[in-house]
Design a protein around this motif. Structure first.
Motif, PDB file in Angstrom:
ATOM      1  N   LEU A  84     -12.025 -20.515 -45.829  1.00 16.78           N
ATOM      2  CA  LEU A  84     -13.574 -20.552 -45.848  1.00 16.78           C
ATOM      3  C   LEU A  84     -14.144 -21.482 -46.679  1.00 16.78           C
ATOM      4  O   LEU A  84     -13.967 -21.533 -47.960  1.00 16.78           O
ATOM      5  CB  LEU A  84     -13.994 -18.978 -46.063  1.00 16.78           C
ATOM      6  CG  LEU A  84     -15.366 -18.840 -45.525  1.00 16.78           C
ATOM      7  CD1 LEU A  84     -15.350 -18.917 -43.922  1.00 16.78           C
ATOM      8  CD2 LEU A  84     -15.832 -17.613 -46.060  1.00 16.78           C
ATOM      9  N   VAL A  85     -14.916 -22.293 -46.336  1.00 18.00           N
ATOM     10  CA  VAL A  85     -15.883 -23.187 -47.364  1.00 18.00           C
ATOM     11  C   VAL A  85     -17.137 -22.958 -47.091  1.00 18.00           C
ATOM     12  O   VAL A  85     -17.725 -23.732 -46.127  1.00 18.00           O
ATOM     13  CB  VAL A  85     -15.595 -24.600 -47.195  1.00 18.00           C
ATOM     14  CG1 VAL A  85     -16.193 -25.713 -48.235  1.00 18.00           C
ATOM     15  CG2 VAL A  85     -14.098 -24.831 -47.277  1.00 18.00           C
ATOM     16  N   THR A  86     -18.059 -22.193 -47.942  1.00 13.62           N
ATOM     17  CA  THR A  86     -19.313 -21.604 -47.536  1.00 13.62           C
ATOM     18  C   THR A  86     -20.267 -22.048 -48.924  1.00 13.62           C
ATOM     19  O   THR A  86     -19.607 -21.799 -49.779  1.00 13.62           O
ATOM     20  CB  THR A  86     -19.224 -20.148 -47.374  1.00 13.62           C
ATOM     21  OG1 THR A  86     -20.567 -19.776 -47.033  1.00 13.62           O
ATOM     22  CG2 THR A  86     -18.573 -19.292 -48.289  1.00 13.62           C
TER      23      THR A  86
ATOM     24  N   PRO B 111     -24.780 -31.159 -49.344  1.00 14.23           N
ATOM     25  CA  PRO B 111     -23.730 -32.125 -48.666  1.00 14.23           C
ATOM     26  C   PRO B 111     -22.639 -32.739 -49.484  1.00 14.23           C
ATOM     27  O   PRO B 111     -22.006 -33.630 -49.192  1.00 14.23           O
ATOM     28  CB  PRO B 111     -24.707 -33.237 -47.959  1.00 14.23           C
ATOM     29  CG  PRO B 111     -25.944 -33.339 -48.899  1.00 14.23           C
ATOM     30  CD  PRO B 111     -25.971 -32.095 -49.420  1.00 14.23           C
ATOM     31  N   ASP B 112     -22.746 -32.424 -50.781  1.00 10.29           N
ATOM     32  CA  ASP B 112     -21.488 -32.910 -51.508  1.00 10.29           C
ATOM     33  C   ASP B 112     -20.476 -32.431 -51.159  1.00 10.29           C
ATOM     34  O   ASP B 112     -20.173 -31.506 -50.626  1.00 10.29           O
ATOM     35  CB  ASP B 112     -21.922 -32.570 -52.986  1.00 10.29           C
ATOM     36  CG  ASP B 112     -20.777 -32.896 -54.171  1.00 10.29           C
ATOM     37  OD1 ASP B 112     -19.769 -32.570 -54.361  1.00 10.29           O
ATOM     38  OD2 ASP B 112     -21.280 -34.008 -54.894  1.00 10.29           O
TER      39      ASP B 112
ATOM     40  N   PHE C 168     -14.981 -27.222 -39.580  1.00 10.56           N
ATOM     41  CA  PHE C 168     -15.925 -26.698 -38.371  1.00 10.56           C
ATOM     42  C   PHE C 168     -17.506 -26.421 -39.410  1.00 10.56           C
ATOM     43  O   PHE C 168     -17.369 -25.666 -40.437  1.00 10.56           O
ATOM     44  CB  PHE C 168     -15.408 -25.567 -37.967  1.00 10.56           C
ATOM     45  CG  PHE C 168     -14.361 -25.626 -36.962  1.00 10.56           C
ATOM     46  CD1 PHE C 168     -14.847 -25.330 -35.463  1.00 10.56           C
ATOM     47  CD2 PHE C 168     -13.095 -26.117 -37.208  1.00 10.56           C
ATOM     48  CE1 PHE C 168     -13.988 -25.839 -34.424  1.00 10.56           C
ATOM     49  CE2 PHE C 168     -12.161 -26.149 -36.179  1.00 10.56           C
ATOM     50  CZ  PHE C 168     -12.545 -26.138 -34.602  1.00 10.56           C
ATOM     51  N   GLU C 169     -18.464 -26.901 -38.870  1.00 13.69           N
ATOM     52  CA  GLU C 169     -19.833 -26.827 -39.371  1.00 13.69           C
ATOM     53  C   GLU C 169     -20.846 -26.754 -38.368  1.00 13.69           C
ATOM     54  O   GLU C 169     -20.602 -27.379 -37.259  1.00 13.69           O
ATOM     55  CB  GLU C 169     -19.971 -27.948 -40.209  1.00 13.69           C
ATOM     56  CG  GLU C 169     -19.571 -27.838 -41.727  1.00 13.69           C
ATOM     57  CD  GLU C 169     -20.609 -26.829 -42.393  1.00 13.69           C
ATOM     58  OE1 GLU C 169     -21.573 -26.468 -41.656  1.00 13.69           O
ATOM     59  OE2 GLU C 169     -20.281 -26.616 -43.700  1.00 13.69           O
TER      60      GLU C 169
ATOM     61  N   ALA D  27     -26.063 -30.669 -43.652  1.00 14.89           N
ATOM     62  CA  ALA D  27     -25.407 -30.805 -44.992  1.00 14.89           C
ATOM     63  C   ALA D  27     -24.169 -30.778 -44.996  1.00 14.89           C
ATOM     64  O   ALA D  27     -23.325 -31.204 -45.571  1.00 14.89           O
ATOM     65  CB  ALA D  27     -26.175 -29.719 -46.010  1.00 14.89           C
ATOM     66  N   GLY D  28     -23.821 -29.601 -44.098  1.00 11.67           N
ATOM     67  CA  GLY D  28     -22.358 -29.268 -43.838  1.00 11.67           C
ATOM     68  C   GLY D  28     -21.709 -30.513 -43.427  1.00 11.67           C
ATOM     69  O   GLY D  28     -20.463 -30.821 -43.776  1.00 11.67           O
TER      70      GLY D  28
END
Length: 221
Positions: free
Chosen positions: A108-110, A143-144, A165-166, A170-171
């Motif tokens: 998970l990248v949130t 968005p980095d 998956f976004e 920004a994602g």
């Protein structure tokens, strides 16, 4: 629907809000409240809130505002969002999609904090991946690409071996900046040239490849 319709990857990096968890109702309630406090048009605010950490959104909307005030408002909003799970549900197809990833490297990248991620994943009935990159893990907001690069590193894969998956600009920009392919989820993603696009996760079938070779994703339109 964008081509290709079949994608392979060694690891998957998943955003949470509006990608696997539908938290739009909570997000709208909290940001409408904040917009009213600032005397801002809520509809204009809601156009830019998705994907970033709250303080980064506030800085973009009010560039002359002291950053300390943005961080304080962000702490207050995180507490409100964590306590409010009314209407939080899985994105269609998310339970089956997540279940299919059992044994597949994924993270998970949130932009959410740990407590907020726990609250929303729990409310949606989704298991938390063993690897997660949250707001506490990074020094820069999407968005980095920092979050996605950290997720890939923790899983032990090169960026080009990972699939993101976004749902948000920004994602998607963060995933692209990390050198990764991106599956856009939902209507919002369509404008930002993802590698592939689905309206929801019912359109993604996961085929686990032999010998720990990752997954093949069959994307229907």
């Amino acid at each position: 629907m964008t081509a290709p319709r079949t994608l392979t990857a060694r690891a998957l990096l998943l955003d949470m809000d509006s990608t696997i968890v539908n938290s739009e109702a909570v997000v709208e309630r909290c940001w409408r409240r904040w917009a009213a406090e600032q005397g801002m048009d809520a509809e204009e605010v809601l156009k830019v809130v998705h994907g970033r950490q709250g303080w980064a959104t506030m800085a973009a909307l009010l560039p002359d505002r002291p950053m300390e005030q943005n961080h304080e408002d962000n702490r207050r909003m995180l507490a409100q969002e964590t306590a409010d799970t009314d209407g939080v549900v899985p994105v269609p197809g998310a339970p089956a999609f997540m279940a299919a990833l059992d044994g597949v490297p994924h993270a998970l990248v949130t932009s959410a904090s740990i407590p907020l991620a726990d609250a929303r994943m729990g409310a949606a009935g989704l298991a938390m991946p063993a690897v997660r990159i949250t707001a506490e893990s990074v020094s820069a907001s999407k968005p980095d690409p920092e979050g996605f690069l950290k997720g890939a590193a923790e899983l032990g894969f090169a960026p080009e071996d990972c699939l993101v998956f976004e749902d948000s600009e920004a994602g998607i920009r963060a995933g692209q900046a990390a050198g990764m392919r991106v599956v856009g989820v939902g209507e919002r993603a369509a404008a930002f040239a993802p590698t592939a696009l689905v309206t929801d996760l019912t359109l993604v079938r996961v085929e686990v490849l032999a010998d720990d070779a990752g997954v093949r994703l069959h994307i229907d339109g």
